[in-house]
Design a protein around this motif. Structure first.
Motif, PDB file in Angstrom:
ATOM      1  N   TYR A 178       0.862  -1.181   0.000  1.00 22.56           N
ATOM      2  CA  TYR A 178       0.000   0.000   0.000  1.00 22.56           C
ATOM      3  C   TYR A 178       0.898   1.231   0.000  1.00 22.56           C
ATOM      4  O   TYR A 178       1.799   1.369   0.832  1.00 22.56           O
ATOM      5  N   SER A 179       0.664   2.098  -0.961  1.00 23.67           N
ATOM      6  CA  SER A 179       1.455   3.323  -1.085  1.00 23.67           C
ATOM      7  C   SER A 179       0.783   4.221  -2.112  1.00 23.67           C
ATOM      8  O   SER A 179      -0.255   3.862  -2.692  1.00 23.67           O
ATOM      9  N   ARG A 183      -2.612   1.496  -4.759  1.00 20.39           N
ATOM     10  CA  ARG A 183      -3.742   1.910  -3.934  1.00 20.39           C
ATOM     11  C   ARG A 183      -4.911   0.929  -3.967  1.00 20.39           C
ATOM     12  O   ARG A 183      -6.015   1.240  -3.515  1.00 20.39           O
ATOM     13  N   PRO A 205       6.071   0.863   1.234  1.00 18.43           N
ATOM     14  CA  PRO A 205       5.341   2.139   1.300  1.00 18.43           C
ATOM     15  C   PRO A 205       5.974   3.269   0.503  1.00 18.43           C
ATOM     16  O   PRO A 205       5.324   4.302   0.291  1.00 18.43           O
ATOM     17  N   LEU A 267       0.771   8.150   3.737  1.00 16.10           N
ATOM     18  CA  LEU A 267       0.228   6.845   4.107  1.00 16.10           C
ATOM     19  C   LEU A 267      -0.327   6.863   5.528  1.00 16.10           C
ATOM     20  O   LEU A 267      -1.430   6.364   5.782  1.00 16.10           O
ATOM     21  N   GLN A 270      -3.748   8.201   6.059  1.00 20.52           N
ATOM     22  CA  GLN A 270      -4.895   7.407   5.614  1.00 20.52           C
ATOM     23  C   GLN A 270      -5.653   6.758   6.770  1.00 20.52           C
ATOM     24  O   GLN A 270      -6.736   6.224   6.576  1.00 20.52           O
ATOM     25  N   PRO A 276       2.962   1.586   8.238  1.00 19.40           N
ATOM     26  CA  PRO A 276       3.953   1.337   7.184  1.00 19.40           C
ATOM     27  C   PRO A 276       5.192   0.626   7.733  1.00 19.40           C
ATOM     28  O   PRO A 276       5.655   0.933   8.837  1.00 19.40           O
TER      29      PRO A 276
END
Length: 331
Positions: A178-179, A183, A205, A267, A270, A276
């Motif tokens: 996830y980065s 996405r 990340p 990140l 979010q 991360p």
């Protein structure tokens, strides 16, 4: 250092962790001394979460961490350690085994390499497609009762799979790429983790270097085990991804921040459940990553970042066909 809860009822951990795959030489040679220097820097910065796996260097990453624990009085007690199992070999090819017997046997070997009597989080690294996830969750529940781990998790799974497993037992964490460059978790996994009180542990990340001030040169990427076959590092995708992320580097530079720091800050913004775990063998780069936890982004900041790197900007799939064997796709 910002902190978050690991799972719904777990311990407080630093919101930034250390991804220890880099210690095993996946992105170039890493000495034990370099790896220990990063772990020392993490300890000094208040980073308390370390993530590894039995397959990182075929146990090498765990051995390096175990040696660090042995040489640093009190380090184990200050640290949340996570490892994984479930990837194996069959007929010379990559395979998956989620049976309780296999997972517990591999966990026992990990504990020996780490020099500890338990880990804080134990993941199924990849799902065995032929085995219902409910059965896997029951096996994890049995392992949990042995005291060899304090919590359990899943890696690279779909939101629906997480919900099925969580119906059997609490799943403290799901690990997923996830980065700003990947996405897909926003298509249900972020939401499922939030609903269930599950931590979303985000690997890669900083986009495997694309979201830093020093992305891998193409010739170096072609000499590394993972990136030499990865679509995003093959031409013409590589050049297009460098051009796209140049805009991000310029934005970070205008704000007086390292690009990696801005990627980590985005990140963390979010949600508190996002943790991360960047990997590095450089103390200098690690300091840039830690800086990301100190930046509080406004809505305007996030909008500016997503303007230069909008959803779907990356050229090429995140995995090759061979690399996609194991992770679950979802939409």
């Amino acid at each position: 250092m910002k902190t978050t809860t690991l799972g719904a009822n777990g311990p407080r951990v630093s919101q930034l962790g250390v991804g220890a795959m880099s210690f095993a030489g996946v992105y170039g040679d890493a000495t034990e001394a370099e790896s220990h220097a990063v772990l020392d820097a993490a300890r000094e910065a208040g980073v308390t979460h370390i993530d590894t796996s039995n397959v990182y260097g075929m146990g090498r990453s765990e051995e390096i961490i175990g040696a660090w624990f042995a040489a640093r009085t009190g380090a184990r007690g200050e640290t949340t350690i996570a490892t994984k199992a479930g990837i194996t070999q069959k007929d010379g090819k990559r395979a998956f085994d989620n049976s309780r017997a296999h997972l517990e046997s591999e966990l026992d070997a990990s504990l020996k390499r780490l020099g500890v009597d338990h880990v804080d989080l134990f993941y199924v690294h990849r799902l065995e497609a032929e085995r219902p996830v409910e059965d896997t969750a029951e096996g994890l529940a049995a392992i949990l009762k042995t005291g060899k781990t304090r919590a359990v998790g899943l890696s690279e799974v779909a939101p629906s799979t997480l919900r099925r497993a969580a119906a059997v037992m609490p799943i403290a964490a799901v690990q997923s790429e996830y980065s700003l460059s990947t996405r897909a978790p926003e298509l249900g996994l972020v939401q499922a983790c939030r609903d269930l009180g599950t931590s979303l542990v985000a690997f890669s990340p900083v986009g495997r270097s694309f979201l830093t001030d020093a992305p891998f040169p193409h010739d170096k990427a072609q000499g590394l085990v993972f990136t030499k076959a990865n679509p995003r590092f093959l031409q013409p995708n590589y050049a297009a991804n460098i051009a796209a992320t140049d805009r991000f580097r310029a934005l970070a530079r205008d704000r007086g921040e390292p690009a990696a720091a801005l990627a980590i800050a985005w990140l963390i913004a979010q949600g508190d459940q996002v943790l991360p775990i960047p990997g590095t063998k450089s103390r200098t780069h690690f300091a840039e990553l830690v800086r990301g936890t100190e930046i509080d982004l406004t809505r305007e900041d996030i909008a500016a970042i997503e303007k230069v790197l909008p959803v779907g900007w990356a050229h090429g799939d995140r995995y090759s066909a061979d690399q996609w064997v194991g992770p679950e796709r979802y939409s």
